[in-house]
Design a protein around this motif. Sequence first.
Motif, PDB file in Angstrom:
ATOM      1  N   HIS A 136     -64.352   3.747 -82.211  1.00 53.41           N
ATOM      2  CA  HIS A 136     -64.598   4.394 -83.486  1.00 53.41           C
ATOM      3  C   HIS A 136     -65.873   3.794 -84.082  1.00 53.41           C
ATOM      4  N   VAL A 137     -66.941   4.583 -84.143  1.00 54.18           N
ATOM      5  CA  VAL A 137     -68.237   4.087 -84.597  1.00 54.18           C
ATOM      6  C   VAL A 137     -68.297   4.131 -86.108  1.00 54.18           C
ATOM      7  N   GLN A 138     -68.677   3.015 -86.712  1.00 55.57           N
ATOM      8  CA  GLN A 138     -68.808   2.983 -88.167  1.00 55.57           C
ATOM      9  C   GLN A 138     -70.141   2.408 -88.574  1.00 55.57           C
ATOM     10  N   LEU A 139     -70.724   3.004 -89.599  1.00 53.58           N
ATOM     11  CA  LEU A 139     -71.898   2.440 -90.221  1.00 53.58           C
ATOM     12  C   LEU A 139     -71.460   1.233 -91.050  1.00 53.58           C
ATOM     13  N   VAL A 140     -72.427   0.393 -91.433  1.00 54.40           N
ATOM     14  CA  VAL A 140     -72.096  -0.811 -92.199  1.00 54.40           C
ATOM     15  C   VAL A 140     -72.884  -0.804 -93.499  1.00 54.40           C
ATOM     16  N   GLU A 141     -72.157  -0.717 -94.616  1.00 56.32           N
ATOM     17  CA  GLU A 141     -72.790  -0.773 -95.927  1.00 56.32           C
ATOM     18  C   GLU A 141     -72.672  -2.192 -96.495  1.00 56.32           C
ATOM     19  N   SER A 142     -73.626  -2.550 -97.358  1.00 60.27           N
ATOM     20  CA  SER A 142     -73.577  -3.835 -98.043  1.00 60.27           C
ATOM     21  C   SER A 142     -74.354  -3.741 -99.346  1.00 60.27           C
ATOM     22  N   GLY A 143     -74.183  -4.753-100.184  1.00 60.80           N
ATOM     23  CA  GLY A 143     -74.965  -4.841-101.412  1.00 60.80           C
ATOM     24  C   GLY A 143     -74.205  -4.555-102.688  1.00 60.80           C
ATOM     25  N   GLY A 144     -72.991  -4.062-102.582  1.00 62.96           N
ATOM     26  CA  GLY A 144     -72.220  -3.771-103.779  1.00 62.96           C
ATOM     27  C   GLY A 144     -71.679  -5.033-104.409  1.00 62.96           C
ATOM     28  N   CYS A 145     -71.593  -5.048-105.737  1.00 65.17           N
ATOM     29  CA  CYS A 145     -70.984  -6.159-106.459  1.00 65.17           C
ATOM     30  C   CYS A 145     -70.750  -5.714-107.907  1.00 65.17           C
ATOM     31  N   ALA A 146     -70.302  -6.639-108.738  1.00 65.50           N
ATOM     32  CA  ALA A 146     -70.061  -6.358-110.147  1.00 65.50           C
ATOM     33  C   ALA A 146     -71.293  -6.745-110.961  1.00 65.50           C
ATOM     34  N   VAL A 147     -71.756  -5.805-111.802  1.00 62.51           N
ATOM     35  CA  VAL A 147     -72.939  -6.044-112.638  1.00 62.51           C
ATOM     36  C   VAL A 147     -72.691  -5.516-114.043  1.00 62.51           C
ATOM     37  N   GLN A 148     -73.600  -5.856-114.946  1.00 64.28           N
ATOM     38  CA  GLN A 148     -73.555  -5.343-116.307  1.00 64.28           C
ATOM     39  C   GLN A 148     -74.370  -4.049-116.385  1.00 64.28           C
ATOM     40  N   ALA A 149     -74.011  -3.216-117.316  1.00 65.00           N
ATOM     41  CA  ALA A 149     -74.772  -1.983-117.542  1.00 65.00           C
ATOM     42  C   ALA A 149     -76.245  -2.324-117.783  1.00 65.00           C
ATOM     43  N   GLY A 150     -77.124  -1.523-117.203  1.00 61.52           N
ATOM     44  CA  GLY A 150     -78.552  -1.739-117.331  1.00 61.52           C
ATOM     45  C   GLY A 150     -79.179  -2.527-116.197  1.00 61.52           C
ATOM     46  N   GLN A 151     -78.338  -3.186-115.421  1.00 61.38           N
ATOM     47  CA  GLN A 151     -78.851  -3.968-114.295  1.00 61.38           C
ATOM     48  C   GLN A 151     -79.077  -3.086-113.066  1.00 61.38           C
ATOM     49  N   SER A 152     -79.589  -3.708-112.007  1.00 63.61           N
ATOM     50  CA  SER A 152     -79.924  -2.975-110.786  1.00 63.61           C
ATOM     51  C   SER A 152     -79.200  -3.564-109.586  1.00 63.61           C
ATOM     52  N   LEU A 153     -79.019  -2.716-108.586  1.00 66.28           N
ATOM     53  CA  LEU A 153     -78.486  -3.139-107.301  1.00 66.28           C
ATOM     54  C   LEU A 153     -79.211  -2.382-106.199  1.00 66.28           C
ATOM     55  N   ARG A 154     -79.263  -2.987-105.013  1.00 64.56           N
ATOM     56  CA  ARG A 154     -79.783  -2.272-103.851  1.00 64.56           C
ATOM     57  C   ARG A 154     -78.730  -2.309-102.756  1.00 64.56           C
ATOM     58  N   LEU A 155     -78.285  -1.123-102.378  1.00 60.64           N
ATOM     59  CA  LEU A 155     -77.320  -0.998-101.293  1.00 60.64           C
ATOM     60  C   LEU A 155     -78.058  -0.757 -99.986  1.00 60.64           C
ATOM     61  N   SER A 156     -77.459  -1.241 -98.900  1.00 60.82           N
ATOM     62  CA  SER A 156     -78.050  -1.050 -97.578  1.00 60.82           C
ATOM     63  C   SER A 156     -77.026  -0.442 -96.639  1.00 60.82           C
ATOM     64  N   CYS A 157     -77.520   0.317 -95.692  1.00 55.90           N
ATOM     65  CA  CYS A 157     -76.662   0.942 -94.672  1.00 55.90           C
ATOM     66  C   CYS A 157     -77.333   0.732 -93.328  1.00 55.90           C
ATOM     67  N   VAL A 158     -76.568   0.192 -92.385  1.00 57.48           N
ATOM     68  CA  VAL A 158     -77.102  -0.129 -91.072  1.00 57.48           C
ATOM     69  C   VAL A 158     -76.297   0.608 -89.998  1.00 57.48           C
ATOM     70  N   ALA A 159     -77.002   1.099 -88.989  1.00 59.62           N
ATOM     71  CA  ALA A 159     -76.332   1.751 -87.856  1.00 59.62           C
ATOM     72  C   ALA A 159     -75.928   0.693 -86.834  1.00 59.62           C
ATOM     73  N   PRO A 160     -74.713   0.762 -86.290  1.00 58.82           N
ATOM     74  CA  PRO A 160     -74.309  -0.191 -85.265  1.00 58.82           C
ATOM     75  C   PRO A 160     -75.065   0.063 -83.966  1.00 58.82           C
ATOM     76  N   ARG A 161     -75.034  -0.934 -83.078  1.00 61.30           N
ATOM     77  CA  ARG A 161     -75.745  -0.818 -81.789  1.00 61.30           C
ATOM     78  C   ARG A 161     -75.222   0.334 -80.946  1.00 61.30           C
ATOM     79  N   SER A 162     -73.956   0.712 -81.177  1.00 64.10           N
ATOM     80  CA  SER A 162     -73.369   1.792 -80.383  1.00 64.10           C
ATOM     81  C   SER A 162     -74.027   3.133 -80.666  1.00 64.10           C
ATOM     82  N   ILE A 163     -74.741   3.240 -81.791  1.00 65.53           N
ATOM     83  CA  ILE A 163     -75.574   4.434 -82.036  1.00 65.53           C
ATOM     84  C   ILE A 163     -76.942   4.057 -81.501  1.00 65.53           C
TER      85      ILE A 163
END
Length: 127
Positions: free
Chosen positions: A1-28
Motif C-alpha cells: 500500500h503506497v502512501q505519500l508522507v506529509e509533515s509540518g503540521g503543528c499547533a500555532v496561534q492565529a496569524g502565524q505561518s506554517l509550511r507543510l511538505s509532501c514527499v513521494a516514497p521510493r516505491s513511486i
Amino acid sequence: HVQLVESGGCAVQAGQSLRLSCVAPRSITSGFNGYIIDWYRQATDKEGERELVAAISRDGSAAYADAVKGRFTISRNNGRKPVHLQMNNLKPEDTGVYFCNAGRNLDGSSTSGNDYWGQGTQVTVSG
C-alpha cells in the motif's frame, strides 16, 4: 500500500505561518513527475469530508479554494523533491488534518490512474 508522507503540521496561534511538505516514497519510482498534486484538509467535526484547498499542475500552475486565496501557496520542483504548502496568516477555521494527493485532477476529481494519499498532518490554529 503506497502512501505519500506529509509533515509540518503543528499547533500555532492565529496569524502565524506554517509550511507543510509532501514527499513521494521510493516505491513511486518517478517521484512526483507527471502527477498533479492536491492538498486537502478535513476539519475535526467533518469526518470523511475532505475539502480541496490547493492544487498544482505538472507545469506549476496553481489553483486555490476561495477560503485560502492570498494566504496559501503551493509549490513543486518535481522528481523526488517535496511539494510544499506555505500557509500564512492562519485562522482558526484552517484547523484540520491536511492530506496530500497525487494522481487526481486540479479540481480534485478522480482519474483512471493511480490515486495516492498520505496519512495526513494535523494543523491546529487557536486564538
